[in-house]
Design a protein around this motif. Structure first.
Motif, PDB file in Angstrom:
ATOM      1  N   LEU A  85       0.832  -1.213   0.000  1.00  0.00           N
ATOM      2  CA  LEU A  85       0.000   0.000   0.000  1.00  0.00           C
ATOM      3  C   LEU A  85       0.861   1.255   0.000  1.00  0.00           C
ATOM      4  N   LYS A  86       1.991   1.192   0.672  1.00  0.00           N
ATOM      5  CA  LYS A  86       2.866   2.373   0.701  1.00  0.00           C
ATOM      6  C   LYS A  86       3.386   2.674  -0.712  1.00  0.00           C
ATOM      7  N   LEU A  87       3.762   1.610  -1.424  1.00  0.00           N
ATOM      8  CA  LEU A  87       4.246   1.779  -2.798  1.00  0.00           C
ATOM      9  C   LEU A  87       3.168   2.443  -3.661  1.00  0.00           C
ATOM     10  N   VAL A  88       1.941   1.933  -3.547  1.00  0.00           N
ATOM     11  CA  VAL A  88       0.847   2.442  -4.383  1.00  0.00           C
ATOM     12  C   VAL A  88       0.456   3.862  -3.949  1.00  0.00           C
ATOM     13  N   ARG A  89       0.392   4.066  -2.640  1.00  0.00           N
ATOM     14  CA  ARG A  89       0.023   5.392  -2.130  1.00  0.00           C
ATOM     15  C   ARG A  89       1.070   6.439  -2.570  1.00  0.00           C
ATOM     16  N   ASP A  90       2.349   6.092  -2.463  1.00  0.00           N
ATOM     17  CA  ASP A  90       3.400   7.035  -2.871  1.00  0.00           C
ATOM     18  C   ASP A  90       3.326   7.313  -4.373  1.00  0.00           C
ATOM     19  N   PHE A  91       3.045   6.264  -5.149  1.00  0.00           N
ATOM     20  CA  PHE A  91       2.898   6.420  -6.601  1.00  0.00           C
ATOM     21  C   PHE A  91       1.757   7.406  -6.898  1.00  0.00           C
ATOM     22  N   CYS A  92       0.642   7.252  -6.176  1.00  0.00           N
ATOM     23  CA  CYS A  92      -0.527   8.121  -6.401  1.00  0.00           C
ATOM     24  C   CYS A  92      -0.245   9.550  -5.968  1.00  0.00           C
ATOM     25  N   SER A  93       0.433   9.692  -4.838  1.00  0.00           N
ATOM     26  CA  SER A  93       0.626  11.025  -4.252  1.00  0.00           C
ATOM     27  C   SER A  93       1.253  11.998  -5.233  1.00  0.00           C
ATOM     28  N   ASP A  94       2.055  11.459  -6.166  1.00  0.00           N
ATOM     29  CA  ASP A  94       2.701  12.324  -7.153  1.00  0.00           C
ATOM     30  C   ASP A  94       1.697  12.940  -8.128  1.00  0.00           C
ATOM     31  N   HIS A  95       0.521  12.332  -8.260  1.00  0.00           N
ATOM     32  CA  HIS A  95      -0.407  12.755  -9.316  1.00  0.00           C
ATOM     33  C   HIS A  95      -1.765  13.246  -8.813  1.00  0.00           C
ATOM     34  N   VAL A  96      -2.280  12.642  -7.739  1.00  0.00           N
ATOM     35  CA  VAL A  96      -3.701  12.813  -7.434  1.00  0.00           C
ATOM     36  C   VAL A  96      -3.954  13.976  -6.470  1.00  0.00           C
ATOM     37  N   ALA A  97      -5.237  14.363  -6.352  1.00  0.00           N
ATOM     38  CA  ALA A  97      -5.609  15.432  -5.424  1.00  0.00           C
ATOM     39  C   ALA A  97      -5.626  14.900  -3.998  1.00  0.00           C
ATOM     40  N   GLU A  98      -6.182  13.702  -3.841  1.00  0.00           N
ATOM     41  CA  GLU A  98      -6.255  13.086  -2.514  1.00  0.00           C
ATOM     42  C   GLU A  98      -6.296  11.578  -2.669  1.00  0.00           C
ATOM     43  N   VAL A  99      -5.635  10.892  -1.748  1.00  0.00           N
ATOM     44  CA  VAL A  99      -5.676   9.430  -1.778  1.00  0.00           C
ATOM     45  C   VAL A  99      -5.937   8.899  -0.375  1.00  0.00           C
ATOM     46  N   ARG A 100      -6.881   7.959  -0.290  1.00  0.00           N
ATOM     47  CA  ARG A 100      -7.153   7.260   0.980  1.00  0.00           C
ATOM     48  C   ARG A 100      -7.182   5.757   0.692  1.00  0.00           C
ATOM     49  N   CYS A 101      -6.962   4.974   1.737  1.00  0.00           N
ATOM     50  CA  CYS A 101      -6.883   3.518   1.569  1.00  0.00           C
ATOM     51  C   CYS A 101      -7.976   2.807   2.351  1.00  0.00           C
ATOM     52  N   ALA A 102      -8.531   1.758   1.728  1.00  0.00           N
ATOM     53  CA  ALA A 102      -9.543   0.923   2.383  1.00  0.00           C
ATOM     54  C   ALA A 102      -9.107  -0.533   2.284  1.00  0.00           C
ATOM     55  N   VAL A 103      -9.144  -1.229   3.400  1.00  0.00           N
ATOM     56  CA  VAL A 103      -8.782  -2.653   3.416  1.00  0.00           C
ATOM     57  C   VAL A 103      -9.789  -3.414   4.286  1.00  0.00           C
ATOM     58  N   ILE A 104      -9.903  -4.695   4.000  1.00  0.00           N
ATOM     59  CA  ILE A 104     -10.735  -5.537   4.871  1.00  0.00           C
ATOM     60  C   ILE A 104     -10.003  -5.736   6.202  1.00  0.00           C
ATOM     61  N   TYR A 105      -8.694  -6.046   6.104  1.00  0.00           N
ATOM     62  CA  TYR A 105      -7.919  -6.287   7.327  1.00  0.00           C
ATOM     63  C   TYR A 105      -6.689  -5.399   7.381  1.00  0.00           C
ATOM     64  N   GLN A 106      -6.319  -5.038   8.609  1.00  0.00           N
ATOM     65  CA  GLN A 106      -5.006  -4.396   8.822  1.00  0.00           C
ATOM     66  C   GLN A 106      -4.319  -5.098   9.987  1.00  0.00           C
ATOM     67  N   LYS A 107      -3.021  -5.349   9.808  1.00  0.00           N
ATOM     68  CA  LYS A 107      -2.239  -6.006  10.868  1.00  0.00           C
ATOM     69  C   LYS A 107      -1.513  -4.934  11.684  1.00  0.00           C
ATOM     70  N   PRO A 108      -1.177  -5.271  12.937  1.00  0.00           N
ATOM     71  CA  PRO A 108      -0.674  -4.230  13.854  1.00  0.00           C
ATOM     72  C   PRO A 108       0.639  -3.577  13.412  1.00  0.00           C
ATOM     73  N   HIS A 109       1.466  -4.328  12.667  1.00  0.00           N
ATOM     74  CA  HIS A 109       2.777  -3.783  12.300  1.00  0.00           C
ATOM     75  C   HIS A 109       2.762  -3.056  10.954  1.00  0.00           C
ATOM     76  N   SER A 110       1.597  -2.863  10.348  1.00  0.00           N
ATOM     77  CA  SER A 110       1.550  -2.230   9.021  1.00  0.00           C
ATOM     78  C   SER A 110       2.161  -0.830   9.053  1.00  0.00           C
ATOM     79  N   GLU A 111       3.019  -0.547   8.068  1.00  0.00           N
ATOM     80  CA  GLU A 111       3.637   0.786   8.045  1.00  0.00           C
ATOM     81  C   GLU A 111       2.714   1.842   7.427  1.00  0.00           C
ATOM     82  N   VAL A 112       1.602   1.397   6.868  1.00  0.00           N
ATOM     83  CA  VAL A 112       0.567   2.343   6.425  1.00  0.00           C
ATOM     84  C   VAL A 112      -0.645   2.159   7.337  1.00  0.00           C
TER      85      VAL A 112
END
Ligand code: 5GP
Length: 164
Positions: A104-131
């Protein structure tokens, strides 16, 4: 107690609907949903219908080779969405799970260069996630069995050469 988190197709239906409701209640209205293939395709499709968003895009990222077995870093596989599709857009990135969060960090960083706003939605998140995703249905530290990948493929494919 099981050492796995089991998500059935039925429960996935409820989970994606609940997740969509949280996004709608938050007032977030994405122009497009960017799914991370392959697991994120199911989530993006379900959210697309529930949020009435028809503009769906796909990014292919390879990272896992087995249960808790990863490459050194996630890798974007072609085709990569064009900047033209993303520029100025409000984007919801959809994936099945933020585990290390590196994908997600890779994709979010890729988007940040182009988009107005980016948010992430997941079914699960694990405690050590860096995003830390804006929208999470459930938190777990277990390995998750998703309904789309818990069974082996019905056929064995030979190594596939894309540019042959
Ligand atoms: P991350 O980059 O956050 O470590 O992992 C991203 C991708 O790895 C997920 O979209 C998913 O395809 C795969 N993955 C990570 N953790 C799990 C898990 O617990 N179960 C399954 N089935 N796949 C996982």
């Amino acid at each position: 107690m099981s050492d796995r988190e089991e998500l059935s197709w039925d429960r996935f239906g409820d989970a994606s609907r609940d997740l969509a409701q949280v996004i709608a209640d938050d007032g977030f209205e994405p122009d497009l949903i960017l799914s991370i293939a392959r697991g994120g395709l199911f989530v993006a499709g379900a959210l697309g219908y529930a949020l009435d968003v028809k503009n769906l895009h796909v990014m292919n990222v390879e990272f896992y080779t087995g249960v808790d077995q990863r490459l050194d870093m996630p890798v974007m596989l072609p085709p990569v969405p064009s900047a033209v599709d993303l520029t100025g857009a409000t984007v919801l990135v959809a994936d099945d799970v933020a585990d290390t969060g590196k994908t997600l960090k890779l994709v979010r960083d890729f988007c940040s260069d182009h988009v107005a706003e980016v948010r992430c939605a997941v079914i699960y998140q694990k405690p050590h996630s860096e995003v830390d995703c804006e929208y999470v249905w459930k938190r777990t530290d277990k390995w998750i069995n998703f309904p789309w990948s818990v069974l082996p493929p019905v056929t064995e494919r030979q190594a596939h050469v894309l540019d042959a």
